[in-house]
Scaffold this motif. Structure first.
Motif, short mmCIF file in Angstrom:
data_model
loop_
_atom_site.label_atom_id
_atom_site.label_comp_id
_atom_site.label_asym_id
_atom_site.label_seq_id
_atom_site.Cartn_x
_atom_site.Cartn_y
_atom_site.Cartn_z
N VAL A 51 -18.45 -38.32 41.42
CA VAL A 51 -17.45 -37.39 42.28
C VAL A 51 -17.79 -37.33 43.89
N ASP A 52 -18.09 -37.99 43.97
CA ASP A 52 -17.68 -37.87 45.88
C ASP A 52 -17.91 -40.22 45.91
N PHE A 53 -16.98 -40.09 47.52
CA PHE A 53 -17.92 -41.41 47.98
C PHE A 53 -17.77 -41.04 49.39
N GLN A 54 -19.09 -41.73 49.88
CA GLN A 54 -19.27 -41.43 51.65
C GLN A 54 -19.27 -42.60 52.52
N SER A 55 -19.19 -42.61 53.26
CA SER A 55 -20.10 -43.97 54.22
C SER A 55 -20.12 -43.04 55.55
N PRO A 56 -21.14 -43.31 55.97
CA PRO A 56 -21.25 -42.32 57.13
C PRO A 56 -21.45 -43.51 58.17
N GLU A 57 -21.11 -43.21 59.72
CA GLU A 57 -20.19 -43.87 60.48
C GLU A 57 -21.58 -44.61 61.60
N ASP A 58 -21.94 -45.70 60.88
CA ASP A 58 -23.11 -45.97 61.54
C ASP A 58 -22.99 -47.45 60.83
N SER A 59 -24.14 -48.68 61.76
CA SER A 59 -23.39 -50.29 61.27
C SER A 59 -24.11 -50.63 60.14
N SER A 60 -24.90 -49.93 59.39
CA SER A 60 -24.96 -50.00 58.05
C SER A 60 -24.16 -50.75 56.77
N ASN A 61 -23.19 -49.83 56.82
CA ASN A 61 -22.02 -51.00 55.72
C ASN A 61 -22.60 -50.53 54.71
N ARG A 62 -23.20 -49.95 54.40
CA ARG A 62 -23.76 -48.75 53.06
C ARG A 62 -22.67 -47.40 52.62
N ILE A 63 -22.44 -47.79 51.26
CA ILE A 63 -22.14 -46.91 50.46
C ILE A 63 -22.66 -45.85 49.77
N PHE A 64 -22.39 -44.36 49.49
CA PHE A 64 -23.02 -42.85 48.80
C PHE A 64 -22.22 -42.46 47.85
N VAL A 65 -22.76 -43.14 47.13
CA VAL A 65 -21.95 -41.71 45.71
C VAL A 65 -22.85 -40.90 44.86
N VAL A 66 -22.25 -40.39 45.60
CA VAL A 66 -22.13 -38.63 43.93
C VAL A 66 -22.34 -38.17 43.57
N GLU A 67 -22.91 -38.30 42.54
CA GLU A 67 -23.29 -38.34 40.61
C GLU A 67 -23.49 -36.52 40.16
N GLN A 68 -22.44 -36.60 40.12
CA GLN A 68 -22.54 -34.70 39.49
C GLN A 68 -23.99 -34.60 38.87
N GLY A 69 -24.45 -34.99 37.79
CA GLY A 69 -26.35 -33.87 37.62
C GLY A 69 -26.59 -34.00 39.08
N GLY A 70 -26.75 -34.34 39.91
CA GLY A 70 -27.05 -34.14 41.15
C GLY A 70 -28.47 -35.29 42.03
N THR A 71 -27.81 -36.39 41.64
CA THR A 71 -27.97 -38.19 42.58
C THR A 71 -27.01 -38.34 43.48
N ILE A 72 -28.04 -38.91 44.26
CA ILE A 72 -26.98 -39.96 45.27
C ILE A 72 -27.27 -41.53 45.26
N LYS A 73 -26.67 -42.29 45.09
CA LYS A 73 -26.58 -43.82 45.08
C LYS A 73 -26.07 -43.99 45.93
N VAL A 74 -27.07 -45.33 46.81
CA VAL A 74 -26.75 -45.89 48.27
C VAL A 74 -26.53 -47.40 47.81
N PHE A 75 -25.63 -48.16 47.92
CA PHE A 75 -25.75 -49.61 48.28
C PHE A 75 -25.37 -50.56 49.07
#
Length: 389
Positions: A51-75
């Motif tokens: 339900v959400d897709f975010q990237s922090p403004e840092d140098s890591s070039n990572r993606i964070f995906v929010v799952e509605q059930g209560g977890t956030i995944k990073v890759f």
């Protein structure tokens, strides 16, 4: 209804006849633009109700995906990524009994690289929405410190639907929070027109300060500061269910979809102190009361409930470089129908173009560190639009 023009962009409701039916609503008779196809951006990964897709403004070039059930995944932001780590798991504190509840929003502090703060919005039970701050683990940048939660704001929810939940930091450094009208149908408590509660509104708070016993401060420029019987957190109001909002990185304008009742889905450009009409109006359709639209701000665009077009998913103004034909256009979708549009509301070339029919339940859009656009679908995949040569 009053029309508001944000910086640079000027909105028109009379769009060109080859894009809609001339009154600011979509036209099912127009075929999609055949130059775009869907591409699974990360074909080796799958998610549960993202339900959400975010990237922090840092140098890591990572993606964070929010799952509605209560977890956030990073890759890693790599099409060959094959493993998504669990960054945060609050599933044990999440209520997901109702379809619109769960973990709904994520935002990274503007100084995330130095302080490790990030913010989430979730429903711990059927009667409450919570906005909290967490901090990244000092031992592992791909994991949150699970015991670092600081609850900032709690909003009682009279019903289980219309929770909003999007979080976004504005160019002013303040945190904006999308809050639905409290649910049910027809806003039975008239919450969206009631400034004494935090429902049916976009809120703005200062997470870097504290005041009056709160875990945040009220920006002094908030439009209802000092007004009797008004919550000072409110930035704008009159929304039914603002589902997905975002800032245009070039102009600073705040865009949001607002899910309609039975007639209209709308797109709003949100300004301080604005009243966007619900439940007096659903889009430009009179819903209740005496139909007096004095002082109300009409949508930047709206579309009818034609066929299965019934639930807007707000998107982003595209500011990437890989798809130049979409530059400056607001890309959004309908969750039920799966159609994706590009709204061009500039003065010189107004229009709303159907890009394609994905046949997917599109829940959210997001951008990476290069402002390239992605969207989440309930089939578990993250997609992007590719323009064929």
């Amino acid at each position: 209804m009053k029309k508001i023009s944000p910086p640079i962009i000027i909105f028109l409701l009379l769009f060109s006849c080859n894009s809609d039916n001339g009154n600011g609503t979509s036209d099912d008779n127009n075929p999609p633009d055949e130059t775009f196809i869907l591409e699974n951006a990360f074909p080796n990964l799958s998610f549960s109700r993202p339900v959400d897709f975010q990237s922090p403004e840092d140098s890591s070039n990572r993606i964070f995906v929010v799952e509605q059930g209560g977890t956030i995944k990073v890759f890693p932001n790599d099409e060959n990524s094959s493993n998504a780590e669990t960054f945060l798991d609050v599933s044990g504190n999440i209520n997901t009994e109702a379809n619109e509840q769960g973990l709904l929003g994520l935002a990274f502090h503007p100084d995330f690289p130095s302080n490790g703060y990030f913010y989430v919005n979730y429903t711990p039970n059927t009667g409450l929405s919570v906005t909290s701050r967490f901090q990244v683990s000092t031992a592992n940048p791909d994991q949150a410190a699970p015991n670092s939660e600081l609850i900032l704001l709690e909003i009682p929810q009279p019903f289980t639907n219309h929770n909003g939940g999007q979080l976004a930091f504005g160019p002013d450094g303040y945190l904006y929070i999308a809050s639905g009208d409290g649910g049910s149908g027809g806003d039975p408590g008239n919450n969206a027109q009631n400034l004494s509660n935090l429902l049916g509104a976009v809120l703005r708070i200062d997470v870097d300060g504290v005041s009056n016993g709160l875990n945040y401060a009220i920006p002094t420029a908030n439009p209802f500061v000092g007004q009797a019987n008004a919550r000072e957190e409110i930035y704008a109001y009159g929304f039914r269910n603002p589902w997905r909002m975002s800032f245009d990185t070039q102009t600073g304008s705040l865009w949001s979809g607002d899910v309609g009742q039975d007639e209209r889905e709308e797109i709003n450009v949100i300004t301080a102190g604005g009243n966007y009409g619900w439940k007096l109006f659903e889009g430009t359709f009179c819903f209740s009361g005496d139909c007096n639209d004095s002082g109300l701000i009409e949508p930047a665009f709206e579309y009818n409930h034609n066929g299965n077009d019934q639930s807007i998913t707000g998107g982003h103004v595209y500011r990437g470089s890989q798809t130049p034909s979409l530059a400056g256009k607001y890309i959004y979708a309908d969750f039920i129908d799966g159609r994706i549009w590009a709204l061009d509301a500039t003065q010189n070339n107004p229009g709303n173009t159907l890009l394609l029919n994905s046949s997917l339940n599109i829940s959210s859009f997001g951008v990476d560190n290069d402002n390239e656009l992605y969207f989440c679908a309930f089939d578990g995949s993250i997609y992007r639009l590719v323009e064929e040569n």
